[in-house]
Design a protein around this motif. Structure first.
Motif, PDB file in Angstrom:
ATOM      1  N   ARG A  28     -55.388  -3.747  28.318  1.00  0.00           N
ATOM      2  CA  ARG A  28     -54.603  -4.294  27.207  1.00  0.00           C
ATOM      3  C   ARG A  28     -54.040  -3.163  26.346  1.00  0.00           C
ATOM      4  O   ARG A  28     -54.737  -2.181  26.058  1.00  0.00           O
ATOM      5  CB  ARG A  28     -55.457  -5.246  26.363  1.00  0.00           C
ATOM      6  N   ASN A  31     -51.529  -1.521  20.990  1.00  0.00           N
ATOM      7  CA  ASN A  31     -50.582  -1.926  19.933  1.00  0.00           C
ATOM      8  C   ASN A  31     -49.680  -3.028  20.492  1.00  0.00           C
ATOM      9  O   ASN A  31     -48.493  -2.819  20.753  1.00  0.00           O
ATOM     10  CB  ASN A  31     -49.761  -0.704  19.495  1.00  0.00           C
ATOM     11  N   GLY A  91     -37.934   5.088  24.700  1.00  0.00           N
ATOM     12  CA  GLY A  91     -39.212   4.649  24.158  1.00  0.00           C
ATOM     13  C   GLY A  91     -40.448   5.044  24.934  1.00  0.00           C
ATOM     14  O   GLY A  91     -41.556   4.664  24.546  1.00  0.00           O
ATOM     15  N   GLN A  92     -40.303   5.798  26.027  1.00  0.00           N
ATOM     16  CA  GLN A  92     -41.522   6.206  26.732  1.00  0.00           C
ATOM     17  C   GLN A  92     -42.285   7.206  25.867  1.00  0.00           C
ATOM     18  O   GLN A  92     -41.714   8.213  25.416  1.00  0.00           O
ATOM     19  CB  GLN A  92     -41.207   6.829  28.098  1.00  0.00           C
TER      20      GLN A  92
END
Ligand code: AMP
Length: 112
Positions: A28, A31, A91-92
Motif C-alpha cells: 500500500r 500517501n 511525477g516519478q
C-alpha cells in the motif's frame, strides 16, 4: 541505483505488503491518492519503464497479470486504474519501476 523500494523488498523497512510472488511485490502506498492505492514493483531493479529492455518482456507482462490478480484480490477487478510515472517531469519520485493501482473513487479522464 538502489532505492527505498529495494529496502522494502529486503524487509529492511516496513511496508503493508498485500501480494508477493517470485518476481514482484505489491504494497500500500504510504500517501494514498485513492481509497485503494497499491504499488506493484518488480523485484528486479529497473529504474523506469523506458529503461526496460527486450529481455524484460516476460517480467513486464507478469506485472500486468499480477496487477489484475491484486485488483481482484482487493475486490476492485471491475474498476481500477494503473498509472506508471516515467521520469521526474511527470511525477516519478522513486526510481524503481512501479505501477500505481488506484481504485475506490470516481476518476476523471484525461488524467491531470
Ligand atoms: P512516483 O511518484 O510515481 O515515483 O511514486 C512513488 C510512490 O511511492 C508515491 O506515491 C509515494 O507516496 C510512495 N512511497 C514513498 N515511500 C513509500 C513507502 N515507504 N511506502 C509506501 N509507499 C511509499
Amino acid at each position: 541505483m538502489t532505492t527505498l523500494f529495494s529496502k522494502i523488498i529486503a524487509r529492511e523497512i516496513p511496508a503493508d505488503i498485500i501480494y508477493e510472488d517470485e518476481l514482484c511485490l505489491a504494497f500500500r502506498d504510504i500517501n494514498p491518492q485513492a481509497p485503494i492505492h497499491v504499488l506493484l514493483i518488480p523485484k528486479q531493479e529497473i529504474t523506469k519503464l523506458v529503461d526496460a529492455v527486450a529481455g524484460d518482456q516476460a517480467l513486464l507482462g507478469h506485472l500486468l497479470l499480477a496487477a489484475g490478480k491484486v485488483a481482484r484480490q482487493l475486490g476492485v477487478g471491475d474498476a481500477f486504474r494503473l498509472v506508471v510515472n516515467n521520469g521526474a517531469a511527470v511525477g516519478q519520485s522513486v526510481f524503481h519501476l512501479h505501477l500505481h493501482l488506484l481504485a475506490g473513487r470516481p476518476m476523471h479522464w484525461p488524467p491531470g
